[in-house]
Enzyme design. Structure first.
Site, mmCIF file in Angstrom:
data_model
loop_
_atom_site.group_PDB
_atom_site.id
_atom_site.type_symbol
_atom_site.label_atom_id
_atom_site.label_comp_id
_atom_site.label_asym_id
_atom_site.label_seq_id
_atom_site.Cartn_x
_atom_site.Cartn_y
_atom_site.Cartn_z
ATOM 1 N N ASP A 121 47.773 37.848 40.153
ATOM 2 C CA ASP A 121 47.530 36.702 39.276
ATOM 3 C C ASP A 121 47.487 37.117 37.817
ATOM 4 O O ASP A 121 47.311 38.289 37.482
ATOM 5 C CB ASP A 121 46.220 35.991 39.665
ATOM 6 C CG ASP A 121 44.999 36.898 39.554
ATOM 7 O OD1 ASP A 121 45.111 38.093 39.886
ATOM 8 O OD2 ASP A 121 43.929 36.419 39.119
ATOM 9 N N GLU A 188 41.978 38.055 40.784
ATOM 10 C CA GLU A 188 41.185 39.037 40.027
ATOM 11 C C GLU A 188 40.672 38.436 38.730
ATOM 12 O O GLU A 188 39.546 38.677 38.313
ATOM 13 C CB GLU A 188 42.045 40.271 39.727
ATOM 14 C CG GLU A 188 41.257 41.468 39.172
ATOM 15 C CD GLU A 188 41.093 41.470 37.659
ATOM 16 O OE1 GLU A 188 40.279 42.260 37.168
ATOM 17 O OE2 GLU A 188 41.755 40.686 36.967
HETATM 18 ZN ZN LIG Z 1 43.950 42.855 35.272
#
Ligand SMILES: [Zn+2]
Length: 493
Positions: A121, A188
């Site tokens: 992401d 994340e």
């Molecule tokens: Zn990162």
């Protein structure tokens, strides 16, 4: 009189001798570099594959927002078609629908695994900043020197270079002794609640342990230390924790014409001022001290002498650090009042005033100890002090004598021969912290060279990565995997 002078002169002489001996014994911790062949990979071809990956909007919007499902699936499909050998040889599992876990079983699966992390992401492009991009953020534009796009540096560059490394190893018939795991989370940038958390739980439930974990975090940096000409490769061995503490004052309120001597706003303001005046005690220890031990010997006199004699100069250095926010953050749990609310009308005393103070926690402190510090420092029972739920403790500090650290350190020297390698403390958070059950050896480093201007592009505008660094990074991951998973390779470390 004469005896006293002689005594002073004698003590001074002894002090000078001690300082000199310590400085002379302050030996370099840098491994001899054996420069690697950085042309083994075709950087242009990697750039082309990365460019297609950057066109996919794998954006982490918000925890309760929609998920860019199609983009994640498209990325999975791209990986499968760009890296066919990897997908034939490794077992690929999907976790929480979008995260990926690859298992390359070793010939000795009973050995703890090598675990490499990256995330799929990216952070959104800040609204209003689109026009400031020289190339559209999801264009994957390739020019003579760079691949442009959100995620080029954070963290698709690493993800693709890890895949390149594995594909290359399989192509030449490589068989790891130790199992190699690749884990690519999908959230994340939102703290990893579904990705890294769930992958780590899955691995733990299978009883899998990792010899080491390699994640993003540090890099090879240029221009960070004014006293050093060489680039510095910083390998994160720990990361700070975080806790937000709410302070609430409830009073009777009333009209502003007859206020009490101290209003709710006054009480709260005094508390914040007290917290700022009395930061959590810190000091040069742990990862920062280790950093001094690695960088110090490379510096010129007299700074090397200062770092070689912390027993004497520690208090002075701590004061110097305290005067600079970025340095002070390395030696203590920081205090930052970030939200304050209270009052709506000019002539009404607010009956409820609330502030939030965010603390970034140094290894050694905990969110409980910070909470106690706040309560004890404010010492005012008119203020309700509560800790927000999303607090997290700092990570454990990983050792610098493990196989994983030594392999990373050696490989950095081989691929960036002019760089000084040092452990350091990561100020932000990475997915790696979720893997502390799986391994005690968690390292945060991506094999890319960044200067100060480059670093501002991460989460900022004009994110891009230099094409000629891609082959080097793929080579780096290849070598780390070999050094840690080939039979007998560890003996060379
Ligand atoms: Zn990162």
């Amino acid at each position: 009189m004469k005896t006293a002078l002689l005594l002073i002169a004698g003590s001074l002489l002894i002090l000078i001798v001690i300082l000199a001996v310590n400085t002379a014994n302050f030996e370099s911790r840098q491994i001899e570099a054996e420069p690697a062949d950085v042309s083994a990979f075709d950087s242009g071809a990697i750039a082309e594959r990365l460019s297609r990956g950057l066109k996919l909007h794998t954006i982490s919007h918000s925890l309760d927002g929609p998920i860019e499902a199609e983009a994640f699936f498209a990325l999975h499909a791209q990986l499968a078609s760009d890296y066919p050998l990897t997908h034939k040889t490794l077992v690929r599992e999907t976790v929480s629908d979008y995260s990926l876990l690859y298992t390359w079983e070793g010939t000795k699966p009973e050995l703890p695994a090598a675990l490499l992390l990256a995330h799929q992401d990216v952070v959104p492009v800040e609204t209003g900043s689109e026009d400031a991009w020289e190339q559209p953020p999801y264009s994957g534009h390739i020019d003579a020197t760079h691949v442009w796009g959100r995620g080029a540096m954070d963290d698709k560059g690493s993800l693709f270079c890890i895949m390149e490394a594995v594909e290359g190893l399989i192509a030449r018939g490589y068989q790891p002794e130790r199992t190699v795991l690749l884990a690519f989370g999908h959230d994340e940038e939102l703290g990893g609640p579904q990705g890294a958390t769930q992958i780590a739980e899955l691995l733990a439930s299978r009883g899998i342990k990792a010899e080491y974990v390699l994640d993003e975090g540090g890099a090879v940096t240029e221009g960070t230390l004014s006293m050093l000409d060489s680039p510095v490769a910083v390998i994160g061995i720990a990361e700070k924790g975080s806790v937000s503490i709410d302070l609430v004052v409830e009073t009777l309120g009333g009209h502003s014409s007859m206020p009490p001597r101290q209003t709710g706003i006054g009480i709260l303001s005094a508390a914040i001022a007290t917290l700022e005046a009395n930061p959590v005690p810190g000091g040069i220890a742990g990862p920062v001290e280790l950093m001094f031990n690695h960088i110090g010997p490379e510096l010129d006199f007299p700074i090397n002498m200062v770092m070689a004699n912390l027993w004497l100069f520690r208090p002075v250095l701590e004061r110097v650090f305290a005067s600079d926010p970025s340095m002070d953050a390395m030696q203590r749990t920081t205090t930052a009042a970030t939200i304050i609310n209270g009052g709506v009308k000019t002539n009404v005393l607010p009956s409820r005033v609330k502030a939030t103070v965010n603390f970034r926690i140094l290894p050694g402190d905990t969110h409980d100890s910070v909470f106690e510090h706040v309560v004890g420092t404010i010492a005012d029972d008119r203020i309700q002090v509560t800790k927000r739920r999303e607090s997290r403790n700092p990570s454990p500090v990983s050792p610098v004598d493990s196989l994983g650290f030594k392999a990373i350190q050696k490989t950095v020297r081989d691929y960036f021969p002019t760089a000084i390698v040092t452990p350091y403390l990561v100020m932000g958070g990475t997915d790696s912290r979720y893997y502390s059950e799986i391994s005690t050896n968690l390292y945060r480093f991506a094999p890319f060279l960044y200067n100060n201007e480059d670093r501002e592009r991460i989460h900022g505008t004009n994110e891009r990565i230099a094409i000629d660094t891609l082959g080097r990074a793929a080579g780096f991951y290849t070598r780390v995997i070999e050094l840690t998973t080939a039979p007998g390779a560890a003996n060379s470390l």
